[in-house]
Design a protein around this motif. Structure first.
Motif, short mmCIF file in Angstrom:
data_model
loop_
_atom_site.label_atom_id
_atom_site.label_comp_id
_atom_site.label_asym_id
_atom_site.label_seq_id
_atom_site.Cartn_x
_atom_site.Cartn_y
_atom_site.Cartn_z
N GLN A 83 23.98 48.78 50.61
CA GLN A 83 24.54 48.57 49.46
C GLN A 83 24.16 49.67 48.36
N PRO A 84 22.77 50.24 48.36
CA PRO A 84 22.67 51.44 47.74
C PRO A 84 23.11 52.53 48.22
N LEU A 85 23.14 52.66 49.36
CA LEU A 85 24.03 54.08 49.97
C LEU A 85 25.51 54.06 49.49
N SER A 86 26.17 52.90 49.44
CA SER A 86 27.62 52.91 48.92
C SER A 86 27.43 53.20 47.45
N ARG A 87 26.49 52.65 46.59
CA ARG A 87 26.61 53.03 45.28
C ARG A 87 26.27 54.51 45.12
N THR A 88 25.19 55.37 45.96
CA THR A 88 24.91 56.75 45.67
C THR A 88 26.16 57.49 46.22
N LYS A 89 26.99 57.05 47.31
CA LYS A 89 27.92 57.71 47.74
C LYS A 89 29.20 57.81 46.63
N LEU A 90 29.33 56.68 46.16
CA LEU A 90 30.38 56.41 45.10
C LEU A 90 30.06 57.35 43.90
N LYS A 91 28.68 57.58 43.57
CA LYS A 91 28.31 58.37 42.57
C LYS A 91 28.60 59.94 42.75
N THR A 92 28.21 60.09 43.79
CA THR A 92 28.46 61.79 44.39
C THR A 92 30.05 62.02 44.70
N SER A 93 30.65 61.05 45.29
CA SER A 93 32.16 61.14 45.53
C SER A 93 33.08 61.17 44.42
N ARG A 94 32.81 60.78 43.55
CA ARG A 94 33.65 60.56 42.12
C ARG A 94 33.87 61.77 41.14
N GLY A 95 32.89 62.53 41.39
CA GLY A 95 32.98 63.91 40.81
C GLY A 95 32.17 63.69 39.58
N LEU A 96 32.56 64.43 38.43
CA LEU A 96 31.73 64.41 37.24
C LEU A 96 32.33 63.41 36.12
N GLY A 97 31.57 63.18 35.31
CA GLY A 97 31.85 62.12 34.29
C GLY A 97 31.37 60.80 34.43
N SER A 98 31.53 59.79 33.52
CA SER A 98 31.09 58.58 33.72
C SER A 98 31.85 57.69 34.71
N PHE A 99 31.42 56.66 35.26
CA PHE A 99 32.37 55.85 36.29
C PHE A 99 33.28 55.31 35.38
N GLN A 100 33.19 54.90 34.23
CA GLN A 100 34.40 54.30 33.33
C GLN A 100 35.40 55.11 33.33
N ASP A 101 34.95 56.51 33.07
CA ASP A 101 35.99 57.65 32.96
C ASP A 101 36.78 57.74 34.47
N PHE A 102 36.14 57.41 35.70
CA PHE A 102 36.69 57.69 36.96
C PHE A 102 37.58 56.51 37.04
N LEU A 103 37.11 55.26 36.66
CA LEU A 103 38.13 54.17 36.88
C LEU A 103 39.34 54.17 35.70
N ASN A 104 39.07 54.98 34.84
CA ASN A 104 40.25 55.12 33.76
C ASN A 104 41.43 56.06 34.34
N THR A 105 41.04 56.99 35.26
CA THR A 105 41.87 57.97 35.67
C THR A 105 43.25 57.42 36.07
N GLN A 106 44.24 57.96 36.09
CA GLN A 106 45.60 57.33 36.51
C GLN A 106 45.70 56.99 38.00
N PRO A 107 45.28 58.03 38.63
CA PRO A 107 45.20 57.83 40.32
C PRO A 107 44.36 56.63 40.65
N VAL A 108 43.17 56.39 40.25
CA VAL A 108 42.12 55.52 40.58
C VAL A 108 42.71 53.99 40.05
N LYS A 109 43.08 53.91 38.90
CA LYS A 109 43.56 52.88 38.32
C LYS A 109 44.70 52.34 38.65
N HIS A 110 45.79 53.07 39.13
CA HIS A 110 46.84 52.61 40.06
C HIS A 110 46.59 52.24 41.38
N ILE A 111 45.71 52.85 42.08
CA ILE A 111 45.54 52.19 43.39
C ILE A 111 44.86 50.94 43.25
#
Length: 196
Positions: free
Chosen positions: A21-49
């Motif tokens: 579980q901590p590994l998945s959260r860390t991987k998500l933090k490093t894989s999503r790029g810069l910005g907040s997690f909320q910004d990542f979730l609000n991007t059109q491709p992520v929200k659409h998927i």
């Protein structure tokens, strides 16, 4: 009930909760790029998927060509509601544009949700993707979540432990000591009851 079968269940569950579980959260933090997690979730491709992982028979107004009608909806209501809020004032069809990401923190994601986001919204290598798919979705479900007895037999454990450690080390080779510590620590029935 065999105490050793219960202990093996406790070990596997501990690896999933304390390492995966901590590994998945860390991987998500490093894989999503810069910005907040909320910004990542609000991007059109992520929200659409993610929208199409929760909503069936919906065609989006902004990206009709990439809409998918999944036969299974792996994102459950409580997970979707954790991530997004519907903009009530916006009328029209059921579309991803009607939703805005919530200010959710990575530590609020359960292991399945983190895995779904990683697998569907992040660019992973094939080795990472395979390890995450097996650890976070298959092993967690097969050996912990859907294991009503809360036990793992010795025969099953031997092959499972080999695969489990291999996949964990593919994601982070520095977890060897943690795996040894978890496998060798004393059994705790109270903690075992909290694993599911």
């Amino acid at each position: 009930m065999d105490i050793e079968d219960r202990r093996r269940y406790y070990i596997v569950g501990s690896v999933i909760l304390e390492i995966d579980q901590p590994l998945s959260r860390t991987k998500l933090k490093t894989s999503r790029g810069l910005g907040s997690f909320q910004d990542f979730l609000n991007t059109q491709p992520v929200k659409h998927i993610l929208f199409h992982l929760r909503h069936r028979n919906a065609t989006c107004c902004t990206d009709k060509s990439n809409c998918v009608n999944n036969s299974k909806l792996p994102l459950i209501y409580c997970q979707w509601n954790l991530l997004y809020t519907e903009n009530r004032g916006q009328h029209g069809q059921n579309c991803q544009c009607k939703f805005t990401a919530n200010p959710v923190q990575l530590n609020e994601l359960d292991i399945t949700l983190a895995g779904l986001i990683l697998l569907n919204c992040c660019n992973l290598g094939s080795t990472e993707e395979n390890a995450i798919r097996i650890l976070l979705l298959r092993y967690k479900n097969d050996y912990i979540s859907h294991n009503m007895e809360g036990e793992i037999t010795e025969t099953e454990y031997k092959s499972l432990w080999t695969d489990l450690t291999s996949f964990v080390l593919q994601l982070d080779p520095n977890k060897q000591d943690d795996l040894i510590r978890i496998e060798n620590r004393p059994f705790d029935e109270g903690l075992c009851s909290n694993i599911v």
